[in-house]
Write a protein that holds these residues in place. Sequence first.
Motif, PDB file in Angstrom:
ATOM      1  N   VAL A 199       5.597   3.426  -6.889  1.00 54.01           N
ATOM      2  CA  VAL A 199       4.868   2.665  -5.954  1.00 54.01           C
ATOM      3  C   VAL A 199       4.351   3.279  -4.788  1.00 54.01           C
ATOM      4  CG1 VAL A 199       6.375   0.875  -6.000  1.00 54.01           C
ATOM      5  CG2 VAL A 199       7.036   2.791  -4.017  1.00 54.01           C
ATOM      6  N   ALA A 200       4.180   4.291  -4.415  1.00 55.39           N
ATOM      7  CA  ALA A 200       4.030   5.150  -3.379  1.00 55.39           C
ATOM      8  C   ALA A 200       2.296   5.328  -2.885  1.00 55.39           C
ATOM      9  CB  ALA A 200       3.897   6.794  -3.266  1.00 55.39           C
ATOM     10  N   SER A 201       1.204   4.756  -3.539  1.00 58.35           N
ATOM     11  CA  SER A 201       0.167   4.786  -3.499  1.00 58.35           C
ATOM     12  C   SER A 201      -0.771   3.095  -3.869  1.00 58.35           C
ATOM     13  CB  SER A 201      -0.788   5.874  -4.528  1.00 58.35           C
ATOM     14  OG  SER A 201      -0.357   5.052  -6.061  1.00 58.35           O
ATOM     15  N   ALA A 202       0.671   2.353  -3.949  1.00 55.57           N
ATOM     16  CA  ALA A 202       0.123   0.662  -4.311  1.00 55.57           C
ATOM     17  C   ALA A 202      -0.249   0.120  -3.335  1.00 55.57           C
ATOM     18  CB  ALA A 202       0.830   0.083  -5.099  1.00 55.57           C
ATOM     19  N   ASP A 203      -1.237  -1.043  -3.289  1.00 55.56           N
ATOM     20  CA  ASP A 203      -1.046  -1.618  -2.083  1.00 55.56           C
ATOM     21  C   ASP A 203      -0.619  -2.817  -2.355  1.00 55.56           C
ATOM     22  OD1 ASP A 203      -3.900  -0.854  -0.988  1.00 55.56           O
ATOM     23  OD2 ASP A 203      -4.161  -1.155  -2.756  1.00 55.56           O
ATOM     24  N   VAL A 204      -0.199  -3.477  -3.173  1.00 55.05           N
ATOM     25  CA  VAL A 204       1.136  -4.282  -3.806  1.00 55.05           C
ATOM     26  C   VAL A 204       1.775  -4.105  -5.134  1.00 55.05           C
ATOM     27  CG1 VAL A 204       0.669  -6.942  -4.839  1.00 55.05           C
ATOM     28  CG2 VAL A 204      -1.156  -6.348  -3.462  1.00 55.05           C
ATOM     29  N   VAL A 233       9.599  -1.261   0.487  1.00 54.90           N
ATOM     30  CA  VAL A 233       9.808  -1.014   1.857  1.00 54.90           C
ATOM     31  C   VAL A 233       9.822  -0.162   2.305  1.00 54.90           C
ATOM     32  CG1 VAL A 233      11.576  -2.021   3.386  1.00 54.90           C
ATOM     33  CG2 VAL A 233      11.508  -3.218   1.656  1.00 54.90           C
ATOM     34  N   ALA A 234      10.176   1.282   1.618  1.00 53.41           N
ATOM     35  CA  ALA A 234      10.307   2.462   2.437  1.00 53.41           C
ATOM     36  C   ALA A 234       9.014   3.190   1.985  1.00 53.41           C
ATOM     37  CB  ALA A 234      11.332   3.280   0.932  1.00 53.41           C
ATOM     38  N   ALA A 235       8.304   2.655   1.382  1.00 56.03           N
ATOM     39  CA  ALA A 235       6.634   3.282   1.361  1.00 56.03           C
ATOM     40  C   ALA A 235       5.475   2.776   2.259  1.00 56.03           C
ATOM     41  CB  ALA A 235       6.209   3.044  -0.388  1.00 56.03           C
ATOM     42  N   GLU A 236       4.848   3.316   3.079  1.00 60.59           N
ATOM     43  CA  GLU A 236       4.021   3.276   4.023  1.00 60.59           C
ATOM     44  C   GLU A 236       3.181   2.196   3.633  1.00 60.59           C
ATOM     45  OE1 GLU A 236       2.196   6.645   5.943  1.00 60.59           O
ATOM     46  OE2 GLU A 236       4.107   7.233   6.747  1.00 60.59           O
ATOM     47  N   ARG A 237       2.113   2.231   2.051  1.00 65.39           N
ATOM     48  CA  ARG A 237       1.260   1.778   1.607  1.00 65.39           C
ATOM     49  C   ARG A 237       1.404   0.115   1.926  1.00 65.39           C
ATOM     50  NH1 ARG A 237      -4.386   4.004  -1.401  1.00 65.39           N
ATOM     51  NH2 ARG A 237      -4.849   1.955  -2.049  1.00 65.39           N
ATOM     52  N   PRO A 238       1.893  -0.396   0.115  1.00 63.32           N
ATOM     53  CA  PRO A 238       2.699  -0.987  -0.087  1.00 63.32           C
ATOM     54  C   PRO A 238       2.354  -2.587   1.042  1.00 63.32           C
ATOM     55  CG  PRO A 238       3.796  -0.266  -1.133  1.00 63.32           C
ATOM     56  CD  PRO A 238       3.624   0.494  -0.435  1.00 63.32           C
ATOM     57  N   GLY A 239       1.894  -3.661   0.883  1.00 62.72           N
ATOM     58  CA  GLY A 239       1.873  -4.609   2.099  1.00 62.72           C
ATOM     59  C   GLY A 239       2.220  -6.022   1.741  1.00 62.72           C
TER      60      GLY A 239
END
Length: 331
Positions: free
Chosen positions: A66-71, A102-108
């Motif tokens: 999930v680290a590099s995902a927007d969704v 939730v913890a990853a910075e990128r996904p919105g």
Amino acid sequence: MALTVAVTGPTGEIGMAAVRALEADDRVDRVLGMARRPFDPADHGWRKTEYRQGDILDRAAVDALVASADVVVHLAYIILGSRGESERVNLAGSRNVFAATVAAERPGRLVYTSSVAAYGYHKDNAIPLTEEALPRGSSEHYYSAQKAACEKVLRELTDDADLDVYVLRPSIVAGPEATILLRNLPWEKLGDSLPEPVRRFLGAVPGVRPFLPDPGLHFQLVHHDDVASALVAAVCGHGPPGAYNIAGDGDISVRDLARAIGAYAVPVPPEVVSLTSELVDLLPYVPSQAEWIHAVRHPMLMDTSKARRELHWKPRHTALETLEAMVEGGD
Ligand SMILES: NC(=O)c1ccc[n+]([C@@H]2O[C@H](COP(=O)([O-])OP(=O)(O)OC[C@H]3O[C@@H](n4cnc5c(N)ncnc54)[C@H](OP(=O)(O)O)[C@@H]3O)[C@@H](O)[C@H]2O)c1
């Protein structure tokens, strides 16, 4: 919009249709898929999709996905399994996906496919069910209980998070590439484990036309490609976050199903289904899959107007067309 979308469970019946739809959408740049089996996106002509083998029970693998995902789209689940195995994957695994997102910075944005089963099979359910109804689940049916529990975990973990959460609640999914309904028929499921006279009675022997007990229930179906288009709408943030019922137009009866698969529909009083499901609850050592009897105790028809209105979702296949497509595809 040049979205990177992470998908758990891209190799499943909904996953394949969802990735196909994401591949075809210009707003999506990259799809990152993860499931346990070996799989090559190139075999399907997919160009945007990168696949890695991984288990959602492995938090590090989920974090990396999930680290590099927007969704993030969470589809990985055990539908037909034992209570124990399904509970581990469905609850602990889903918790990993929600917490990692939730913890990853990128996904919105997080999109989770729950199910009509999350509402639970209750006598006092409204007909049709709207998203206002609480997903209460049914404790006697492992899948329904886990679907309701997952939504609760999702709410607890994301309520204060800066994340748009979409929960889709599809009816039974069917189509040429989604044949779970066919594979779950009584003689398919229990055939070999039943005594010979019962097998004969169910028509689970070559040359005998099988029958389906028909308590007069009607149910909804949704085509896998229509679930995929609802997922794309959520991925792209059409409409506000929230829960959405997803089902094709119309409904089908057990008689329609029997006709389509060349079986007999034999009317049984609804009380027989109730009694049988109570018996299943009482018996020790009944396989978890027998708990699916609870799913046909009460009508579970959903109102899908919210998805049409707010996600601008329009299913292209009716319930009857979806049934026919499934039977043709499952031959
Ligand atoms: N099918 C329906 O009628 C229906 C209706 C309503 C809602 N839903 C929901 O929609 C979602 C997707 O359903 P589906 O029909 O596509 O299910 P499916 O065909 O059974 O596919 C399940 C997917 O999850 C993956 N998976 C299972 N355990 C995993 C694990 N521990 N780690 C990583 N991946 C795992 C599977 O791949 P591997 O086995 O290779 O890991 C597969 O890709 C589920 O949440 C389901 O409850 C389905």
